[in-house]
Enzyme design. Sequence first.
Site, PDB file in Angstrom:
ATOM      1  N   TYR A 151      -3.576   8.011  -3.933  1.00 18.31           N
ATOM      2  CA  TYR A 151      -3.235   7.422  -2.645  1.00 18.31           C
ATOM      3  C   TYR A 151      -1.768   7.668  -2.295  1.00 18.31           C
ATOM      4  CZ  TYR A 151      -3.287   3.720   0.974  1.00 18.31           C
ATOM      5  OH  TYR A 151      -3.217   3.002   2.148  1.00 18.31           O
ATOM      6  N   LYS A 200      -0.436   9.763   0.908  1.00 18.13           N
ATOM      7  CA  LYS A 200       0.391   9.121   1.927  1.00 18.13           C
ATOM      8  C   LYS A 200       1.764   9.788   2.032  1.00 18.13           C
ATOM      9  CE  LYS A 200      -2.427   5.994   3.531  1.00 18.13           C
ATOM     10  NZ  LYS A 200      -3.007   6.196   4.871  1.00 18.13           N
TER      11      LYS A 200
END
Length: 253
Positions: free
Chosen positions: A154, A158
């Site tokens: 993640y 991001k």
Amino acid sequence: MAESQQRVAIVTGAARGIGAATALRLAQDGHKVAVIDLEESAAKGTVDAIVAAGGTAIAVGADVSDSAAVDAAVERVVAELGGPTILVNNAGITRDNLLFKMTEQDWDSVMNVHLRGSFLMARAVQKYMVEAKWGRIVNLSSTSALGNRGQVNYSAAKAGLQGFTKTLAIELGKFGVTANSIAPGFIASEMTKATAERLGVDWEEFKAARAAEIPVARPGEVEDIANTVSFFTDARSGFVSGQVIYVAGGPKA
């Protein structure tokens, strides 16, 4: 709409949470909104709320990591609402785990939705922005881009979205298109509630513990992010591009 006009906006992952709040806010700003989620039926609630408030919206089902599905979704938006000139890449998933436990599928699933999905959506929509000589792209990053235990996939996705945003700003700026990124801190939403449940922590206790670490002493709300999207997509924000704003309740993400 002062100093603006009605546009066609696409918000991905808009069935709930930040995406739903963003779709509602863009409708309040006077835009027609395509509410995209994996299942069209899941997006119906957001559409109903927009229509009930006097706005115009459609629900569209699409897997943003699938090129054919993205192209079909955008074609439907064009046919039913018009050429989209606002895109909010919000769709996302989590597959948290420590590095030594993380599977390749955990990694690929997160990369496909966040990075590949944002790429496919931007590629499909940019031609309508270029033709209109006006466009706004907003990509949802996260404070996790700075690193977060158990989120190597993640965090990487991001962080990647921030570089993606800056390059879009460089490439598309001469066509009147801006690209910016929002990196939320802790937001009280379905996604963070699911995290608390996965950890076996009471939701109210989880929120209180996180709020204690935030200078403004409260969790973020989905509307905090929707308001920032509204700023970036406003006609008066045309000189703001390639930026990443951390909406995290304080100076440190």
